[in-house]
Design a protein around this motif. Structure first.
Motif, PDB file in Angstrom:
ATOM      1  N   SER A 487       0.839  -1.200   0.000  1.00 50.48           N
ATOM      2  CA  SER A 487       0.000   0.000   0.000  1.00 50.48           C
ATOM      3  C   SER A 487       0.871   1.245   0.000  1.00 50.48           C
ATOM      4  N   ASP A 488       0.284   2.316  -0.516  1.00 51.60           N
ATOM      5  CA  ASP A 488       1.018   3.581  -0.557  1.00 51.60           C
ATOM      6  C   ASP A 488       0.069   4.709  -0.231  1.00 51.60           C
ATOM      7  N   ASP A 489       0.622   5.916  -0.014  1.00 54.97           N
ATOM      8  CA  ASP A 489      -0.238   7.078   0.246  1.00 54.97           C
ATOM      9  C   ASP A 489      -0.150   8.033  -0.939  1.00 54.97           C
ATOM     10  N   GLY A 490      -0.050   7.431  -2.129  1.00 53.79           N
ATOM     11  CA  GLY A 490       0.158   8.217  -3.354  1.00 53.79           C
ATOM     12  C   GLY A 490      -1.112   8.728  -3.993  1.00 53.79           C
ATOM     13  N   ILE A 491      -1.073   8.783  -5.327  1.00 55.60           N
ATOM     14  CA  ILE A 491      -2.132   9.490  -6.065  1.00 55.60           C
ATOM     15  C   ILE A 491      -3.464   8.747  -6.094  1.00 55.60           C
ATOM     16  N   GLY A 492      -3.467   7.490  -5.696  1.00 52.13           N
ATOM     17  CA  GLY A 492      -4.730   6.740  -5.620  1.00 52.13           C
ATOM     18  C   GLY A 492      -5.325   6.437  -6.987  1.00 52.13           C
ATOM     19  N   PHE A 505      -2.121  -2.815 -21.128  1.00 56.32           N
ATOM     20  CA  PHE A 505      -2.010  -1.468 -21.714  1.00 56.32           C
ATOM     21  C   PHE A 505      -2.915  -0.452 -21.036  1.00 56.32           C
ATOM     22  N   ASN A 506      -3.469  -0.848 -19.887  1.00 59.22           N
ATOM     23  CA  ASN A 506      -4.382   0.083 -19.239  1.00 59.22           C
ATOM     24  C   ASN A 506      -3.593   1.058 -18.395  1.00 59.22           C
ATOM     25  N   GLN A 507      -3.698   2.321 -18.760  1.00 57.69           N
ATOM     26  CA  GLN A 507      -3.047   3.327 -17.942  1.00 57.69           C
ATOM     27  C   GLN A 507      -4.070   4.410 -17.690  1.00 57.69           C
ATOM     28  N   LEU A 508      -4.068   4.922 -16.506  1.00 60.03           N
ATOM     29  CA  LEU A 508      -5.021   5.995 -16.237  1.00 60.03           C
ATOM     30  C   LEU A 508      -4.546   7.213 -17.015  1.00 60.03           C
ATOM     31  N   ASP A 509      -5.452   8.222 -17.190  1.00 64.65           N
ATOM     32  CA  ASP A 509      -5.102   9.298 -18.130  1.00 64.65           C
ATOM     33  C   ASP A 509      -3.796   9.980 -17.761  1.00 64.65           C
ATOM     34  N   GLU A 516       7.253   9.123 -14.842  1.00 66.43           N
ATOM     35  CA  GLU A 516       7.911   7.819 -14.788  1.00 66.43           C
ATOM     36  C   GLU A 516       6.983   6.656 -15.136  1.00 66.43           C
ATOM     37  N   GLY A 517       5.743   6.949 -15.588  1.00 67.66           N
ATOM     38  CA  GLY A 517       4.811   5.877 -15.971  1.00 67.66           C
ATOM     39  C   GLY A 517       5.455   4.996 -17.034  1.00 67.66           C
ATOM     40  N   GLY A 518       5.174   3.696 -16.984  1.00 68.64           N
ATOM     41  CA  GLY A 518       5.817   2.761 -17.926  1.00 68.64           C
ATOM     42  C   GLY A 518       4.916   2.454 -19.100  1.00 68.64           C
ATOM     43  N   LEU A 519       4.904   1.177 -19.489  1.00 74.30           N
ATOM     44  CA  LEU A 519       4.172   0.781 -20.697  1.00 74.30           C
ATOM     45  C   LEU A 519       2.727   0.360 -20.426  1.00 74.30           C
ATOM     46  N   GLY A 520       2.365   0.284 -19.181  1.00 77.64           N
ATOM     47  CA  GLY A 520       0.996  -0.158 -18.882  1.00 77.64           C
ATOM     48  C   GLY A 520       0.863  -1.663 -18.939  1.00 77.64           C
ATOM     49  N   ILE A 521       1.958  -2.372 -18.709  1.00 78.80           N
ATOM     50  CA  ILE A 521       1.846  -3.835 -18.739  1.00 78.80           C
ATOM     51  C   ILE A 521       2.236  -4.464 -17.402  1.00 78.80           C
ATOM     52  N   GLY A 522       2.747  -3.625 -16.494  1.00 74.11           N
ATOM     53  CA  GLY A 522       3.219  -4.163 -15.211  1.00 74.11           C
ATOM     54  C   GLY A 522       2.119  -4.898 -14.465  1.00 74.11           C
ATOM     55  N   LEU A 523       0.943  -4.290 -14.349  1.00 71.79           N
ATOM     56  CA  LEU A 523      -0.140  -4.922 -13.584  1.00 71.79           C
ATOM     57  C   LEU A 523      -0.722  -6.121 -14.333  1.00 71.79           C
ATOM     58  N   ALA A 524      -0.730  -6.035 -15.676  1.00 73.90           N
ATOM     59  CA  ALA A 524      -1.216  -7.190 -16.459  1.00 73.90           C
ATOM     60  C   ALA A 524      -0.305  -8.381 -16.186  1.00 73.90           C
ATOM     61  N   LEU A 525       0.987  -8.106 -16.090  1.00 74.15           N
ATOM     62  CA  LEU A 525       1.952  -9.162 -15.803  1.00 74.15           C
ATOM     63  C   LEU A 525       1.716  -9.717 -14.387  1.00 74.15           C
ATOM     64  N   GLY A 547      -4.190   7.363  -1.946  1.00 67.14           N
ATOM     65  CA  GLY A 547      -3.380   6.154  -1.841  1.00 67.14           C
ATOM     66  C   GLY A 547      -4.066   4.915  -2.403  1.00 67.14           C
ATOM     67  N   SER A 548      -3.290   3.839  -2.548  1.00 67.06           N
ATOM     68  CA  SER A 548      -3.839   2.597  -3.110  1.00 67.06           C
ATOM     69  C   SER A 548      -3.285   1.416  -2.348  1.00 67.06           C
ATOM     70  N   ARG A 549      -4.001   0.306  -2.482  1.00 68.05           N
ATOM     71  CA  ARG A 549      -3.459  -0.937  -1.927  1.00 68.05           C
ATOM     72  C   ARG A 549      -3.683  -2.054  -2.944  1.00 68.05           C
TER      73      ARG A 549
HETATM   74  P1  ADP Z   1       2.649   1.379 -15.927  1.00 67.64           P
HETATM   75  O1  ADP Z   1       3.007   1.639 -14.533  1.00 67.64           O
HETATM   76  O2  ADP Z   1       3.746   0.916 -16.769  1.00 67.64           O
HETATM   77  O3  ADP Z   1       1.839   2.474 -16.544  1.00 67.64           O
HETATM   78  P2  ADP Z   1       1.059  -0.752 -14.828  1.00 67.64           P
HETATM   79  O4  ADP Z   1       0.325  -1.870 -15.509  1.00 67.64           O
HETATM   80  O5  ADP Z   1       2.028  -1.142 -13.809  1.00 67.64           O
HETATM   81  O6  ADP Z   1       1.661   0.120 -15.960  1.00 67.64           O
HETATM   82  O7  ADP Z   1      -0.033   0.150 -14.171  1.00 67.64           O
HETATM   83  C1  ADP Z   1      -1.152   0.543 -14.902  1.00 67.64           C
HETATM   84  C2  ADP Z   1      -1.686   1.878 -14.427  1.00 67.64           C
HETATM   85  O8  ADP Z   1      -2.249   1.698 -13.131  1.00 67.64           O
HETATM   86  C3  ADP Z   1      -0.611   2.912 -14.223  1.00 67.64           C
HETATM   87  O9  ADP Z   1      -0.375   3.622 -15.420  1.00 67.64           O
HETATM   88  C4  ADP Z   1      -1.239   3.786 -13.168  1.00 67.64           C
HETATM   89  O10 ADP Z   1      -2.065   4.732 -13.770  1.00 67.64           O
HETATM   90  C5  ADP Z   1      -2.063   2.841 -12.332  1.00 67.64           C
HETATM   91  N1  ADP Z   1      -1.372   2.431 -11.104  1.00 67.64           N
HETATM   92  C6  ADP Z   1      -0.641   1.321 -10.904  1.00 67.64           C
HETATM   93  N2  ADP Z   1      -0.190   1.250  -9.636  1.00 67.64           N
HETATM   94  C7  ADP Z   1      -0.655   2.344  -9.002  1.00 67.64           C
HETATM   95  C8  ADP Z   1      -0.545   2.863  -7.659  1.00 67.64           C
HETATM   96  N3  ADP Z   1       0.151   2.230  -6.718  1.00 67.64           N
HETATM   97  N4  ADP Z   1      -1.159   4.025  -7.372  1.00 67.64           N
HETATM   98  C9  ADP Z   1      -1.893   4.657  -8.336  1.00 67.64           C
HETATM   99  N5  ADP Z   1      -2.023   4.240  -9.594  1.00 67.64           N
HETATM  100  C10 ADP Z   1      -1.438   3.091  -9.928  1.00 67.64           C
END
Ligand code: ADP
Length: 698
Positions: A487-492, A505-509, A516-525, A547-549
């Motif tokens: 969990s973090d206290d970040g942007i949520g 490929f899902n990335q929020l706007d 530092e946003g990546g390719l949008g594949i980290g969470l899919a992985l 924040g998010s968890r």
């Molecule tokens: P990437 O980080 O490469 O964009 P990820 O698949 O890891 O791709 O994440 C997808 C999207 O989910 C991110 O672009 C971001 O918008 C959102 N996200 C992931 N982790 C967090 C987090 N801890 N707090 C807020 N948003 C998050």
């Protein structure tokens, strides 16, 4: 007073004297009133009969047959209709033979037979017959009866006849029969349609009642009512039989239902939707089309309605729309991904290019050169990481990634992940709090992949939190499962995005994302790898800026002692060595190659035939297999095909060794599943290069 007149018959005789004087008279009178009346009545009856006789349209008359001669019939007298039929003046048929009146022999023969029969049986005989052919055929209905002979015609027999031309009647009857047959056939066709058509069909009678006459079998099951309940019910008055309402929820009055409108106003209705609440409480959406049934004069004599259950169609339509929407989204994401990918790959290129240039500057100071080298190294590492992630996610989605499950210590996995992100966390001066259960926790998992999952979650927590933010990693363990939360206290994350955040490929706007946003594949992985471990991953966030968890749940799997090959895997993975299988029936060749690979630090297994290789490979799971092609019993090609059956072999680099190296040989190896084809003798440089490739593939 006068009474009824009476009639007298008087008979008398006058006696006269010589001078003619009346001397006396003698007479008798007789009352003949009754005789007179009888004669009068008889004459009247005769006149009446005669007028019927001549006024009748039926041919009538009396004929005679010669005793013993059946060749002709003689007319005694005929009524006016018969005379007209024969085309003769009144009274002119008398004495004429049937033949002379134009009757064909065949007809005469038939009539005579009937006359004879009536004579024999002393009773009237009724019969019908036809003569002529085709269009000219005429049908007759006749009756003949014997008449007592007279003294004047002792050798002849008399018969009365009556005959009527029933040709029109027969034609009408035939037509009626045909019409009836057609109507019955139409009825049967309609019944078949009602029985077998997968359509709700209802036929109703004309106004004012608009009563149901028939309902198709499918229709009965659709409305969940048997035919007996439906047939006879009036459609245009309120019915408890069905509960219908419009899609907007309003209830149409009975006279506004499509069938009522068709019958009452002759309206034709196309595809009107009505919702039916059925007996069991379920609802179906019906698409109704109705129209009037008109008679030949165009008057409405009833109506018909067809209903179709479009519930499924509607559902399909919804699914299709959702699918299209998903495809569109996936397409948009792919475009965004490609844009991001090129951006991400281009970013490291600029410093690499500059650093490379610096390296070529003559007499560049040593610190500049070493800085340039460091920059190149760092940027190449960044690119390699990106490409690794890409490759992994592709393998997960194609089902090609195979886990190397072994007994692992949870702490080790977490430590590896924490170590990987620590530099980033420190750079952003964030705090990272790790809380693990006391004591060792052993679970069945792929050590590297699990570490990769936790690293991704920690990296995101770091990326999507402000400098100075706090990150917390905790793990809870039960006998059955392990739960790891970051969990973090970040942007949520906004609530509406939580459901799709793990999609590829899902990335929020972009405003939401950081540079530092990546390719949008980290969470899919993360989701894919956790899924391969039979686990699940969830994301939670109270909302933007809060924040998010992220939590993953994994089954612990059997905690039995790891088996020999798993231990081997562990050792091998830890040491960075590669597992190599060498298969060659040339023992010296196989052993020499194995020695060389072992000297290079790899773990090698040797077999001298295909069968032994097949037995060993599933437990050894080689990362590289050198296979000789020309082997007895099982050729290298056959072995490769058999090895490819195992899912784990997707990660195995297959190398063919052969004395032959033509294009044909190479493509045969490729078809069998080999990645490389090396021609013997293979030199050490080629082997080393190949093993370097293999090590990178891991
Ligand atoms: P990437 O980080 O490469 O964009 P990820 O698949 O890891 O791709 O994440 C997808 C999207 O989910 C991110 O672009 C971001 O918008 C959102 N996200 C992931 N982790 C967090 C987090 N801890 N707090 C807020 N948003 C998050």
């Amino acid at each position: 007073m006068f009474g009824e007149p009476r009639y007298w018959l008087a008979q008398g005789r006058y006696f006269y004297g010589p001078q003619g004087e009346l001397l006396r008279s003698v007479g008798v009178t007789q009352d003949i009133t009754s005789m007179h009346l009888a004669e009068e009545a008889l004459s009247q009856t005769g006149a009446i009969l005669n007028s019927f006789y001549n006024a009748a349209s039926i041919l009538m008359g009396v004929v005679e047959l010669e005793e013993g001669d059946d060749s002709d019939v003689f007319h005694v007298h005929d009524n006016a209709a018969a005379e007209r039929y024969f085309g003769l003046a009144p009274g002119s048929t008398r004495g004429r033979s049937a033949r002379s009146l134009g009757a064909p022999d065949e007809v005469i023969r038939q009539w005579v037979a009937h006359y004879r029969r009536s004579q024999a049986e002393l009773r009237p005989i009724t019969f019908s017959h036809a003569h002529g052919s085709g269009q000219d055929t005429r049908h007759w209905s006749a009756v003949v009866a014997p008449v007592a002979g007279t003294a004047t015609t002792p050798t002849r027999r008399r018969f009365a006849y009556a005959a009527s031309d029933i040709t029109e009647h027969v034609a009408t009857k035939l037509k009626l029969e045909q019409t009836l047959a057609q109507a019955q056939s139409a009825e049967r066709t309609l019944q078949a349609l009602l029985d077998y058509l997968p359509e709700g069909i209802c036929i109703a009678d004309a106004a004012p009642d608009v009563r149901i006459r028939a309902v198709s079998r499918y229709g009965q099951s659709l409305v969940q009512r048997p035919g007996e309940e439906l047939v006879g019910a009036a459609v245009n008055v309120h019915m408890d039989l069905w509960d219908l309402y419009r899609p907007d929820g309003s209830r149409p009055p009975p006279e506004d239902l499509p069938l009522s409108r068709a019958v009452l106003h002759g309206e034709v209705i196309h595809n009107e939707e009505l919702v039916l609440r059925r007996r069991d409480g379920t609802e179906v959406t019906l698409l109704c089309s109705a129209g009037p049934i008109r008679d030949a004069d165009g008057d409405v004599k009833g109506g018909v309605i067809a209903w179709r259950d479009i519930e499924q169609l509607k559902q399909l339509d919804c699914e299709r729309t959702a699918l299209l929407e998903a495809l569109r989204l996936a397409d948009r994401r792919k475009d965004e991904f490609l844009a991001t990918l090129s951006h991400e790959l281009r970013n490291p290129l600029a410093p690499i290019r500059t650093a490379t240039h610096l390296l070529t500057v003559p007499n560049a100071p040593a610190d500049v050169i070493s800085h340039a080298r460091a920059v190149i190294g760092r940027q190449v590492d960044t690119m390699a990481l990106l490409l690794d992630d890409l490759l992994d996610v592709a393998r997960v989605t194609q089902g090609k990634l195979v886990l190397r499950v072994e007994s692992v210590h949870l702490h080790e996995v977490i430590d590896a992940a924490v170590e990987a992100v620590r530099p980033h966390v420190e750079r952003k001066r964030q705090s990272l709090d790790v809380q693990l259960p006391a004591g060792p926790t052993i679970m069945q998992a792929d050590r590297l992949r699990l570490a990769q999952v936790v690293t991704n979650l920690l990296t995101n927590a770091c990326k999507y939190s402000d400098p100075g933010g706090s990150i917390r990693l905790s793990a809870q363990v039960t006998d059955a499962r392990v739960q790891i939360s970051v969990s973090d206290d970040g942007i949520g994350i906004p609530a509406d995005k939580l459901g799709t955040i793990f999609d590829m490929f899902n990335q929020l706007d972009s405003a939401h994302r950081r540079a530092e946003g990546g390719l949008g594949i980290g969470l899919a992985l993360v989701k894919g790898l956790v899924g391969l471990h039979n686990g699940t991953a969830i994301a939670e966030s109270p909302g933007l800026g809060q924040g998010s968890r992220f939590t993953i749940f994994l089954p612990r799997g059997s905690s039995d002692a790891p088996d020999a090959e798993a231990l081997l895997s562990e050792t091998v993975s830890a040491s960075g060595a590669v597992r190599v299988l060498v298969v060659d029936d040339n023992k010296d060749g196989a052993d020499m190659l194995a020695r060389l690979l072992e000297v290079r630090g790899h773990v090698v297994r040797v077999t001298y035939n295909g069968r032994a290789a097949l037995a060993l490979a599933p437990s050894f799971r080689p990362q590289v297999a050198f296979v000789d092609i020309g082997m007895p019993e099982m050729s290298g090609h056959e072995l490769a095909i058999a090895l490819r059956e195992h899912p784990w072999s997707a990660d195995t680099l297959m190398v063919a060794l052969s004395g032959w190296g033509t294009e044909q040989d190479k493509s045969a190896s490729e078809r069998a599943g080999f990645h490389r084809h090396l021609t013997k003798p293979v030199d050490v440089t080629t082997i080393d290069a190949l093993m370097r490739d293999a090590a990178q593939r891991r």
